[in-house]
Design an enzyme around this catalytic site. Sequence first.
Site, mmCIF file in Angstrom:
data_model
loop_
_atom_site.group_PDB
_atom_site.id
_atom_site.type_symbol
_atom_site.label_atom_id
_atom_site.label_comp_id
_atom_site.label_asym_id
_atom_site.label_seq_id
_atom_site.Cartn_x
_atom_site.Cartn_y
_atom_site.Cartn_z
ATOM 1 N N ASP A 1 10.555 -49.637 -22.980
ATOM 2 C CA ASP A 1 10.097 -48.422 -22.310
ATOM 3 C C ASP A 1 10.950 -48.085 -21.090
ATOM 4 O OD1 ASP A 1 8.069 -47.827 -24.046
ATOM 5 O OD2 ASP A 1 6.470 -48.675 -22.813
ATOM 6 N N LYS B 1 9.465 -42.943 -22.465
ATOM 7 C CA LYS B 1 8.911 -41.612 -22.255
ATOM 8 C C LYS B 1 8.650 -41.449 -20.764
ATOM 9 C CE LYS B 1 5.597 -42.436 -25.192
ATOM 10 N NZ LYS B 1 4.374 -42.324 -26.001
ATOM 11 N N MET C 1 -0.459 -42.401 -13.093
ATOM 12 C CA MET C 1 0.046 -41.154 -13.673
ATOM 13 C C MET C 1 -0.693 -39.941 -13.101
ATOM 14 S SD MET C 1 0.444 -42.495 -17.614
ATOM 15 C CE MET C 1 -1.223 -43.206 -17.635
#
Length: 257
Positions: free
Chosen positions: A39, A60, A173
């Site tokens: 990742d 991502k 996030m």
Amino acid sequence: MKNNIKRKVTLIGAGPGDPDLITVKGVKALKQAKVVLYDALINRELLEYAPTAKKIFVGKRKGYHRFSQDKINELIVKSALEFENVVRLKGGDPFIFGRGSEEVDYIESFGIETEVISGISSSMAVPASQGISLTKRGVSESFWVITGTTTEKNLSNDVYLAAQSTATVVILMGMSKLNQIVSIFKQFEKEDVPTVIIQNGTTKNEKLGLGTISTIEEVVAQKKLSSPAIIVIGEVVKESSKLRSFYQSLNLVEHQY
């Protein structure tokens, strides 16, 4: 015979960013891997534990997806069928907002064995690196860990519930939703609750923004903080020995320490 060859995918939590915070078991699995799919938020130093493995970046980040989740799933299975021993290296812990369970379900539908090696989640390790204990006797009896952005790109409704509690709130996030988060806490008269934002926690690029619900947006603008970062809201923030002097200057901490 080829059909009897054991194929396995190991999902490894890479930890919060500091390469020393991966588990010993995770390192052992990396050393045996023939392919590592990794990742965006993992520390690249960890790839050195798999010097001969094929490395595939499938990260991502906000505004940039090298592969969709469906494509990642397909690539994991394709790699396992071809190379047999595959590691899926994921930031933090694979099962905390890491979509690890989705990958496990897809992989196992092809009859491929999986193993999950837990990682140290940034939700706990990053606050701890700043001396913040998410629970503390007499201050906080529990904590929430909430995603700031749901699958539908909205702020989680759980933030409303968390804002009404006395628990510590950790939001991952959530930087793009900071204005909404602040507004919700203000609805419940939480303007003076200590709040910290930690960007790139536990790494050499770590940046820190200290304030309260009423000031944290201004702090973010002044310090130019951005993702990846975690938001920690709660009275335990001012209890940290590393941060206490700041909150004493705001008269939010008694001076008898």
